[in-house]
Design an enzyme around this catalytic site. Structure first.
Site, PDB file in Angstrom:
ATOM      1  N   ASP A  92      -8.858  -5.555   0.752  1.00  0.00           N
ATOM      2  CA  ASP A  92      -9.001  -6.888   1.336  1.00  0.00           C
ATOM      3  C   ASP A  92     -10.357  -7.016   2.013  1.00  0.00           C
ATOM      4  O   ASP A  92     -10.705  -6.211   2.878  1.00  0.00           O
ATOM      5  CB  ASP A  92      -7.874  -7.152   2.342  1.00  0.00           C
ATOM      6  CG  ASP A  92      -7.706  -8.646   2.619  1.00  0.00           C
ATOM      7  OD1 ASP A  92      -8.177  -9.466   1.803  1.00  0.00           O
ATOM      8  OD2 ASP A  92      -7.103  -8.983   3.649  1.00  0.00           O
ATOM      9  N   GLN A 137      -1.402  -6.180  15.331  1.00  0.00           N
ATOM     10  CA  GLN A 137      -2.813  -5.991  14.961  1.00  0.00           C
ATOM     11  C   GLN A 137      -3.697  -5.792  16.196  1.00  0.00           C
ATOM     12  O   GLN A 137      -4.555  -4.905  16.220  1.00  0.00           O
ATOM     13  CB  GLN A 137      -3.286  -7.217  14.164  1.00  0.00           C
ATOM     14  CG  GLN A 137      -4.687  -7.106  13.581  1.00  0.00           C
ATOM     15  CD  GLN A 137      -5.059  -8.341  12.752  1.00  0.00           C
ATOM     16  OE1 GLN A 137      -4.306  -9.303  12.674  1.00  0.00           O
ATOM     17  NE2 GLN A 137      -6.228  -8.302  12.130  1.00  0.00           N
ATOM     18  N   ASP A 177      -2.037 -12.947   2.821  1.00  0.00           N
ATOM     19  CA  ASP A 177      -2.109 -11.668   3.528  1.00  0.00           C
ATOM     20  C   ASP A 177      -1.380 -11.822   4.860  1.00  0.00           C
ATOM     21  O   ASP A 177      -1.988 -12.055   5.901  1.00  0.00           O
ATOM     22  CB  ASP A 177      -3.592 -11.298   3.727  1.00  0.00           C
ATOM     23  CG  ASP A 177      -3.766 -10.035   4.538  1.00  0.00           C
ATOM     24  OD1 ASP A 177      -2.832  -9.221   4.603  1.00  0.00           O
ATOM     25  OD2 ASP A 177      -4.862  -9.869   5.122  1.00  0.00           O
ATOM     26  N   GLU A 224      -5.922 -16.666   0.971  1.00  0.00           N
ATOM     27  CA  GLU A 224      -7.030 -15.949   0.341  1.00  0.00           C
ATOM     28  C   GLU A 224      -6.959 -16.138  -1.173  1.00  0.00           C
ATOM     29  O   GLU A 224      -5.936 -16.550  -1.708  1.00  0.00           O
ATOM     30  CB  GLU A 224      -6.942 -14.435   0.632  1.00  0.00           C
ATOM     31  CG  GLU A 224      -6.811 -14.098   2.111  1.00  0.00           C
ATOM     32  CD  GLU A 224      -7.029 -12.618   2.411  1.00  0.00           C
ATOM     33  OE1 GLU A 224      -7.559 -11.891   1.538  1.00  0.00           O
ATOM     34  OE2 GLU A 224      -6.662 -12.203   3.530  1.00  0.00           O
ATOM     35  N   ARG A 251      -0.104 -10.600  14.332  1.00  0.00           N
ATOM     36  CA  ARG A 251      -1.278 -10.584  15.215  1.00  0.00           C
ATOM     37  C   ARG A 251      -1.070  -9.706  16.445  1.00  0.00           C
ATOM     38  O   ARG A 251      -2.040  -9.119  16.958  1.00  0.00           O
ATOM     39  CB  ARG A 251      -1.623 -12.011  15.654  1.00  0.00           C
ATOM     40  CG  ARG A 251      -1.909 -12.971  14.523  1.00  0.00           C
ATOM     41  CD  ARG A 251      -3.046 -12.494  13.647  1.00  0.00           C
ATOM     42  NE  ARG A 251      -3.279 -13.421  12.538  1.00  0.00           N
ATOM     43  CZ  ARG A 251      -4.076 -13.133  11.508  1.00  0.00           C
ATOM     44  NH1 ARG A 251      -4.703 -11.962  11.437  1.00  0.00           N
ATOM     45  NH2 ARG A 251      -4.240 -14.000  10.539  1.00  0.00           N
ATOM     46  N   GLU A 311      -2.335 -15.735   5.934  1.00  0.00           N
ATOM     47  CA  GLU A 311      -3.775 -15.858   5.688  1.00  0.00           C
ATOM     48  C   GLU A 311      -3.948 -16.340   4.261  1.00  0.00           C
ATOM     49  O   GLU A 311      -3.465 -15.693   3.322  1.00  0.00           O
ATOM     50  CB  GLU A 311      -4.487 -14.503   5.849  1.00  0.00           C
ATOM     51  CG  GLU A 311      -4.544 -14.012   7.290  1.00  0.00           C
ATOM     52  CD  GLU A 311      -5.472 -12.814   7.469  1.00  0.00           C
ATOM     53  OE1 GLU A 311      -5.755 -12.108   6.471  1.00  0.00           O
ATOM     54  OE2 GLU A 311      -5.910 -12.573   8.605  1.00  0.00           O
ATOM     55  N   THR A 330       2.434  -8.505   1.192  1.00  0.00           N
ATOM     56  CA  THR A 330       1.398  -9.410   0.696  1.00  0.00           C
ATOM     57  C   THR A 330       2.039 -10.195  -0.439  1.00  0.00           C
ATOM     58  O   THR A 330       2.712  -9.611  -1.289  1.00  0.00           O
ATOM     59  CB  THR A 330       0.180  -8.626   0.161  1.00  0.00           C
ATOM     60  OG1 THR A 330      -0.335  -7.795   1.207  1.00  0.00           O
ATOM     61  CG2 THR A 330      -0.922  -9.562  -0.319  1.00  0.00           C
ATOM     62  N   GLU A 385      -6.125 -19.139  14.026  1.00  0.00           N
ATOM     63  CA  GLU A 385      -7.202 -20.094  14.286  1.00  0.00           C
ATOM     64  C   GLU A 385      -6.653 -21.480  14.623  1.00  0.00           C
ATOM     65  O   GLU A 385      -7.114 -22.132  15.553  1.00  0.00           O
ATOM     66  CB  GLU A 385      -8.103 -20.213  13.055  1.00  0.00           C
ATOM     67  CG  GLU A 385      -8.761 -18.924  12.642  1.00  0.00           C
ATOM     68  CD  GLU A 385      -9.253 -18.979  11.200  1.00  0.00           C
ATOM     69  OE1 GLU A 385      -8.508 -18.548  10.302  1.00  0.00           O
ATOM     70  OE2 GLU A 385     -10.367 -19.479  10.978  1.00  0.00           O
ATOM     71  N   HIS A 428     -13.715 -18.218   9.007  1.00  0.00           N
ATOM     72  CA  HIS A 428     -12.623 -17.428   9.605  1.00  0.00           C
ATOM     73  C   HIS A 428     -13.179 -16.297  10.471  1.00  0.00           C
ATOM     74  O   HIS A 428     -12.748 -16.098  11.606  1.00  0.00           O
ATOM     75  CB  HIS A 428     -11.738 -16.857   8.501  1.00  0.00           C
ATOM     76  CG  HIS A 428     -10.724 -15.851   8.976  1.00  0.00           C
ATOM     77  ND1 HIS A 428      -9.564 -16.218   9.620  1.00  0.00           N
ATOM     78  CD2 HIS A 428     -10.712 -14.493   8.918  1.00  0.00           C
ATOM     79  CE1 HIS A 428      -8.868 -15.124   9.927  1.00  0.00           C
ATOM     80  NE2 HIS A 428      -9.547 -14.058   9.507  1.00  0.00           N
ATOM     81  N   LYS A 480      -0.458  -5.403   8.680  1.00  0.00           N
ATOM     82  CA  LYS A 480      -0.670  -6.110   7.421  1.00  0.00           C
ATOM     83  C   LYS A 480       0.018  -5.483   6.218  1.00  0.00           C
ATOM     84  O   LYS A 480       0.271  -6.176   5.233  1.00  0.00           O
ATOM     85  CB  LYS A 480      -2.174  -6.218   7.129  1.00  0.00           C
ATOM     86  CG  LYS A 480      -2.869  -7.238   8.027  1.00  0.00           C
ATOM     87  CD  LYS A 480      -4.353  -7.231   7.797  1.00  0.00           C
ATOM     88  CE  LYS A 480      -5.064  -8.294   8.632  1.00  0.00           C
ATOM     89  NZ  LYS A 480      -5.001  -9.641   8.047  1.00  0.00           N
TER      90      LYS A 480
HETATM   91 MN    MN Z   1      -6.798 -10.756   5.074  1.00  0.00          MN
END
Ligand code: MN
Length: 436
Positions: A129, A241, A234, A202, A238, A200, A258, A375, A136, A254
């Site tokens: 990744d 993380q 993804d 992507e 948080r 996320e 996925t 975000e 971002h 993570k």
């Molecule tokens: Mn990612």
């Protein structure tokens, strides 16, 4: 690269393909499906149908050079043959499905997509990744370093980390909220369900032909090693993380799940939607020579519009549809897919057919353009309000996230990626696997 298979006027005798939001005749994405619970096989999406490549090959409808490669339960053998094989297959299938051919339903092995289960298109040996979405990266950096959001390496190095292939699932498979270590404030960490579960948005880049260990892929050839693109979510916890990521980066926050859209939209199908790479703002360094190629800069980016939609359990129970909550575009990637491939192999690391590269979260700078709730809600501080009055800071159990993508260009048929969809299930009980 643009040929008769891209003509905007081309139509298929499969009626649902004409004007289909994702899969008109000009797309012909590759996937693996299980018709009515039977063994997985390779297929091509056309409208609301799936063309069975194994049966097509058995019926002598495909060129010998590729027939064998599409008769297994994964696309890896075809991906390994590289772009020429993909082009040959596209042309052969286009012929067969085109309106002005004599073949009709009944002649060809078509399945109704709604009666098929989609599988992963390939055995994914490696998943990497990246972090190429500069909006971002800036937004997330600002949460921690308001004055200097991007680290000094960002504009030189396509930042990435090695992810976990074993937990990648096709669209439609529910994901489980992870348990993990969470530290609130300065107190001691506790173990429990993640409270800050996020998505996320992507792109997933599929590797076609690979490279031998020790032999880097030059930037000028990197595009030829990209088989196609899917959408990728993804999932990210948080709170886990924030506590675990230093000093080595993402791990359990993570690798629990996925989700990908199961169709590989081929590089051939994407030819009309190539775009110039974003101009670097004045003062930014030029890419180092091993990442710089004039043709890649001129047409190595992709014009893909992306949408994130959410349906809560309450919305589902009330029969309310998904609500779109953010819109972004692949034009906000600071590095092209070819630059990611060239960088990944620049130290001699070998990429293999069926490897998957995530681009990193793609956010657009405008309001409603963010590719993660981190975000959108400023790390949960400013919740979003949904049409039914519910609020979200992060994802709750029962929430379903659906990513969609679309390519449009005047004079060409628009194509899409299908869906990247999954519902969040509650975290497993911590004692579930600990029977004594
Ligand atoms: Mn990612």
């Amino acid at each position: 690269m643009i040929d008769h298979t891209h003509a905007g006027t081309a139509r298929s005798w499969v009626d649902s393909a004409n004007g289909h939001a994702s899969f008109p005749l000009q797309n012909l994405p590759l996937g693996v499906f299980s018709p009515g619970g039977s063994a997985p096989r390779c297929g091509v999406a056309i409208g609301d149908r799936i063309l069975d490549l194994q049966a097509l090959a058995a019926g002598g409808h495909l060129p010998e050079t590729i027939a064998e490669a599409v008769c297994g339960p994964t696309l890896n053998p075809l991906l390994a043959m590289g772009r020429p094989a993909s082009r040959t297959l596209r042309h052969a299938v286009f012929e067969l499905l085109s309106e002005d051919r004599s073949h009709r339903a009944g002649d060809l092995p078509l399945h109704e997509a709604k009666h098929c289960q989609m599988c992963l298109p390939a055995i994914i040996g490696g998943y990497t990744d990246f972090y190429a979405g500069i909006v971002h990266a800036t937004n997330v950096g600002k949460l921690f370093r308001p004055d200097n959001p991007l680290l000094p390496n960002y504009k030189y190095v396509p930042i990435g980390y090695h992810g976990r292939p074993s937990s990648i699932r096709p669209s439609g498979t529910p994901i489980r909220r992870p348990n993990g270590q969470i530290r609130t404030g300065q107190s001691d960490p506790v173990a429990g369900p993640a409270r800050q579960l996020d998505y996320e948005v992507e792109l997933g880049i599929w590797i076609g032909s690979g490279n031998a260990l020790g032999v880097p892929i030059p930037i000028s050839e990197a595009g030829e090693h990209i088989a196609g693109i899917s959408l990728l979510n993804d999932w990210s916890a948080r709170d886990i993380q924030a506590w675990e990521y230093q000093p080595l980066g993402p791990f359990l926050a993570k690798n629990f799940a996925t989700t990908i859209s199961p169709w590989i939209v081929t590089a051939e199908a994407l030819a009309p939607f190539r775009a110039a790479q974003m101009a670097r703002p004045p003062g930014d360094p030029a890419p180092l020579p091993y990442l710089l190629d004039a043709r890649d800069q001129a047409e190595g980016a992709l014009a893909i519009q992306l949408e994130i939609a959410l349906q809560t359990a309450a919305m589902r129970e009330a029969g309310q549809p998904h609500q779109a909550i953010a819109w972004t575009a692949a034009s906000h990637l600071y590095w092209t897919p070819a630059q990611m491939v060239a960088h990944h192999s620049s130290n001699g690391c070998n990429l293999e057919p069926g490897d998957l590269l995530g681009t990193g979260t793609i956010s657009a700078p405008e309001e409603h353009g963010y590719g993660s709730l981190l975000e959108t809600t400023s790390r949960g501080e400013r919740p979003i309000r949904l049409a039914n009055g519910e609020e979200r800071r992060f994802l709750e159990d029962g929430d379903e996230v659906v990513l969609t993508g679309r390519c449009s260009q005047p004079g060409f048929a628009s194509i899409g990626f299908g869906e990247c969809r999954a519902t969040v299930l509650p975290a497993p009980s911590p004692s579930a696997s600990n029977p004594q």
